[in-house]
Design a protein around this motif. Sequence first.
Motif, short mmCIF file in Angstrom:
data_model
loop_
_atom_site.label_atom_id
_atom_site.label_comp_id
_atom_site.label_asym_id
_atom_site.label_seq_id
_atom_site.Cartn_x
_atom_site.Cartn_y
_atom_site.Cartn_z
N GLY A 113 28.14 47.83 32.39
CA GLY A 113 28.75 48.66 33.42
C GLY A 113 30.22 48.36 33.66
O GLY A 113 30.92 49.13 34.34
N ASN A 114 30.74 47.25 33.11
CA ASN A 114 32.15 46.92 33.29
C ASN A 114 33.08 48.01 32.73
O ASN A 114 34.21 48.17 33.20
CB ASN A 114 32.49 45.59 32.60
CG ASN A 114 31.88 44.40 33.32
OD1 ASN A 114 31.49 44.49 34.47
ND2 ASN A 114 31.80 43.28 32.62
N SER A 115 32.59 48.74 31.74
CA SER A 115 33.43 49.77 31.11
C SER A 115 33.77 50.90 32.06
O SER A 115 34.72 51.66 31.80
CB SER A 115 32.72 50.33 29.87
OG SER A 115 31.48 50.92 30.22
N ALA A 116 33.03 51.02 33.14
CA ALA A 116 33.29 52.09 34.11
C ALA A 116 34.37 51.73 35.11
O ALA A 116 34.78 52.57 35.93
CB ALA A 116 32.00 52.45 34.84
N ILE A 117 34.87 50.50 35.09
CA ILE A 117 35.90 50.06 36.03
C ILE A 117 37.26 50.46 35.47
O ILE A 117 37.67 50.02 34.40
CB ILE A 117 35.84 48.55 36.26
CG1 ILE A 117 34.46 48.13 36.76
CG2 ILE A 117 36.91 48.11 37.27
CD1 ILE A 117 34.25 46.62 36.85
N ALA A 122 41.55 51.23 35.31
CA ALA A 122 42.73 50.37 35.34
C ALA A 122 43.23 50.13 36.75
O ALA A 122 43.63 49.01 37.10
CB ALA A 122 43.84 50.98 34.47
N ALA A 123 43.23 51.15 37.58
CA ALA A 123 43.73 51.01 38.96
C ALA A 123 42.87 50.02 39.74
O ALA A 123 43.40 49.19 40.50
CB ALA A 123 43.75 52.36 39.66
N ALA A 124 41.56 50.09 39.55
CA ALA A 124 40.67 49.17 40.24
C ALA A 124 40.88 47.74 39.77
O ALA A 124 40.88 46.79 40.56
CB ALA A 124 39.21 49.58 40.03
N VAL A 125 41.08 47.58 38.46
CA VAL A 125 41.33 46.24 37.92
C VAL A 125 42.61 45.65 38.52
O VAL A 125 42.66 44.48 38.91
CB VAL A 125 41.43 46.28 36.38
CG1 VAL A 125 41.92 44.94 35.84
CG2 VAL A 125 40.08 46.64 35.76
N GLU A 126 43.68 46.47 38.60
CA GLU A 126 44.95 45.98 39.13
C GLU A 126 44.82 45.61 40.61
O GLU A 126 45.36 44.58 41.05
CB GLU A 126 46.03 47.05 38.95
CG GLU A 126 47.39 46.68 39.51
CD GLU A 126 48.01 45.45 38.86
OE1 GLU A 126 49.01 44.94 39.41
OE2 GLU A 126 47.51 44.99 37.81
N ALA A 127 44.10 46.42 41.36
CA ALA A 127 43.91 46.11 42.78
C ALA A 127 43.14 44.82 42.97
O ALA A 127 43.48 44.00 43.83
CB ALA A 127 43.18 47.27 43.46
N ARG A 128 42.15 44.60 42.15
CA ARG A 128 41.35 43.38 42.24
C ARG A 128 42.16 42.17 41.79
O ARG A 128 42.04 41.08 42.36
CB ARG A 128 40.07 43.53 41.41
CG ARG A 128 39.14 44.62 41.95
CD ARG A 128 37.94 44.87 41.07
NE ARG A 128 37.22 46.05 41.50
CZ ARG A 128 36.05 46.46 40.98
NH1 ARG A 128 35.50 45.75 40.01
NH2 ARG A 128 35.46 47.55 41.42
N ARG A 129 42.98 42.37 40.77
CA ARG A 129 43.84 41.27 40.30
C ARG A 129 44.78 40.81 41.41
O ARG A 129 44.93 39.60 41.66
CB ARG A 129 44.66 41.73 39.09
CG ARG A 129 45.55 40.63 38.49
CD ARG A 129 46.47 41.20 37.43
NE ARG A 129 47.53 42.01 38.01
CZ ARG A 129 48.67 41.51 38.50
NH1 ARG A 129 48.88 40.20 38.49
NH2 ARG A 129 49.59 42.31 39.00
N LYS A 130 45.40 41.75 42.10
CA LYS A 130 46.32 41.41 43.19
C LYS A 130 45.58 40.72 44.33
O LYS A 130 46.10 39.77 44.92
CB LYS A 130 47.02 42.67 43.69
CG LYS A 130 48.03 43.24 42.72
CD LYS A 130 48.71 44.48 43.28
CE LYS A 130 49.77 45.01 42.32
NZ LYS A 130 50.40 46.25 42.84
N ALA A 131 44.37 41.19 44.61
CA ALA A 131 43.59 40.58 45.69
C ALA A 131 43.24 39.13 45.36
O ALA A 131 43.31 38.25 46.23
CB ALA A 131 42.32 41.39 45.94
N VAL A 132 42.91 38.87 44.10
CA VAL A 132 42.58 37.51 43.68
C VAL A 132 43.82 36.62 43.78
O VAL A 132 43.75 35.48 44.26
CB VAL A 132 42.00 37.50 42.26
CG1 VAL A 132 41.90 36.07 41.73
CG2 VAL A 132 40.62 38.16 42.24
#
Length: 256
Positions: A231-235, A237-247
């Motif tokens: 299911g990771n393939s459904a995530i 680019a925008a969601a990945v970037e937002a999560r990266r910044k949050a981390v």
Amino acid sequence: MAVVEVERSGGYAVVTMNRPEAMNALSTALRSELARTFDTLEADPDIRVIILTGAGDRAFTAGLDLKELGSGATSLADAVEKEDPVSALGRFSGPVIGAINGVAITGGFELALACDVLIASETARFADTHARIGVMPGWGLSQRLSRTIGIFRAKEMSLTGNFIDAATAERWGLVNRVVAPAELMPTARRFAEDMLSADPGMLKALKALIDDGFALPFGEAMALETERSAGNSAIGAAAVEARRKAVLDRGRSQTG
């Protein structure tokens, strides 16, 4: 006086076994109320983490109420097989933090081992007295303990019935960390808040993947991870970037 007290705080609940005069021994009433409580919290979408502890400073829980069993009020078979608190705890699909505030003995030790993370007070002690009582474990201790601390140390504990202290439990990998008694609940609450800051959908899913994989041979466990990570393939680019910044922001706040 309620034998189980529940405090809701944000997305987590503190569940307290409340029989301090009996070292929080698992009477029929306490086991029944624990099962009802865990099921109620599982059905509550606002509660994603549980902290489980005991009232007072003497015991997390001393295990089955041997005084009740000795009176004939209930049979040993019923006590082990009916309203098993370990199975009831397992019905809660989110993380469970055990805040071990005193002794965890035999059935109480089994209940501690069923938690996902263990924080121990410096006064905590652990013992498996099944061999001394002459009763086979029925809530998973014989299998969970050896998988946690290794088969030789597990045999030492179970075949002698001796206690180990909190420092030894930490050294053996039985508990995550040991803190001063006054810091036990604040530390457990911080762990709960840390878990709640993670992606909400991941708490249950990742816990299930770890537990389900641990029960399998390594190759099958790796295949299970591959299957569930599809299911990771459904995530996007925008969601990945937002999560990266949050981390990154969280990392700065923890080190700053």
